[in-house]
Write an enzyme that holds these catalytic residues in place. Structure first.
Site, PDB file in Angstrom:
ATOM      1  N   THR A  83       0.861  -1.177   0.000  1.00  0.00           N
ATOM      2  CA  THR A  83       0.000   0.000   0.000  1.00  0.00           C
ATOM      3  C   THR A  83       0.893   1.221   0.000  1.00  0.00           C
ATOM      4  O   THR A  83       1.969   1.212   0.625  1.00  0.00           O
ATOM      5  CB  THR A  83      -0.915   0.033   1.236  1.00  0.00           C
ATOM      6  OG1 THR A  83      -1.435   1.357   1.417  1.00  0.00           O
ATOM      7  CG2 THR A  83      -0.192  -0.368   2.497  1.00  0.00           C
ATOM      8  N   CYS A 197      -1.511   5.001  -5.609  1.00  0.00           N
ATOM      9  CA  CYS A 197      -2.380   4.147  -4.794  1.00  0.00           C
ATOM     10  C   CYS A 197      -2.418   2.808  -5.504  1.00  0.00           C
ATOM     11  O   CYS A 197      -2.605   2.767  -6.728  1.00  0.00           O
ATOM     12  CB  CYS A 197      -3.771   4.751  -4.659  1.00  0.00           C
ATOM     13  SG  CYS A 197      -4.957   3.639  -3.873  1.00  0.00           S
TER      14      CYS A 197
END
Length: 232
Positions: A83, A197
């Site tokens: 992430t 992202c």
């Protein structure tokens, strides 16, 4: 081959991308039935998301530290935090686990520099686009100029990530929103685009964009696989 510790579930939609791409890279380079040695700790993302939006970042960081130690006990030789946003609180992971962290920014920035670009547009969660941890590493360590969307565009990008992409929802209308935002970044001077992202690559790729695209999930996964095989 060394064992990778994947810290995922944030969201699991993109963690599956990591698992696939790491194994595909190993198979590409080793051939035959070779696949990656890895262990995965996967969070319940609802717990993490609640801490993020409540501003309880220290508590979220402690969860990462604890999970990192569990990966160490499971046999991991390095940590791959799957992430972008949670790299904001990754500082304690190496000390907690006594394992190296393969940082998501570093292979991405290296790839950008190798391509000759110096000004990058950054898409990600509001946290990644607005907080300094990501932009500062790109600028201070790699000399890149970072362009982020304006307030309205940041809100749209962030909302689509959490309400759609993290739930596996892919729509043409949201793709068009991202294309408009990317066009604005190009007009502001961005020479290329960081998909900052790990879910954004589920919605747009280079064929959808007017800028060269650097997908952090793909680049990070390949870098992790190469590290495990002793290639970096």
């Amino acid at each position: 081959m060394k064992t990778l510790g994947l810290l995922g579930g944030m969201s699991w939609e993109s963690t599956t991308t990591y698992y696939q791409q790491i194994n595909r890279r190993v198979r590409q380079l080793r051939g035959g039935l070779h696949s990656a040695r890895c262990v995965i700790f996967s969070f319940d993302f609802a717990d993490i998301e609640a801490l993020q939006h409540a501003g309880k970042w220290e508590e979220a960081g402690e969860l990462l530290n604890d999970a990192s130690t569990k990966l160490k006990l499971a046999g991991a030789d390095a940590i791959v935090l799957c992430t972008n946003t949670m790299h904001f609180v990754c500082q304690g992971m190496e000390a907690a686990s006594q394992l190296p962290l393969i940082h998501i920014v570093d292979p991405t920035a290296t790839r950008i520099l190798e391509s000759g670009h110096r000004s990058v547009g950054l898409l990600g969660t509001r946290f990644t686009m607005e907080k300094d941890f990501y932009k500062t590493r790109l600028a201070d360590k790699f000399g890149l100029q970072v362009v982020v969307p304006d307030e309205q565009d940041r809100a749209a990008v962030h909302s689509i990530i959490y309400t759609e992409l993290c739930n596996g929802i892919i729509t043409d209308s949201s793709r068009k929103v991202y294309q408009r935002v990317i066009g604005n970044l190009a007009a502001a001077g961005a020479e290329c685009l960081i998909l900052g992202c790990t879910e954004i690559g589920l919605l747009v790729n280079e064929a959808d964009c007017e800028l060269p695209v650097f997908d952090t999930a793909m680049i990070h996964a390949i870098a992790a696989a190469d590290w495990s095989m002793g290639l970096m």
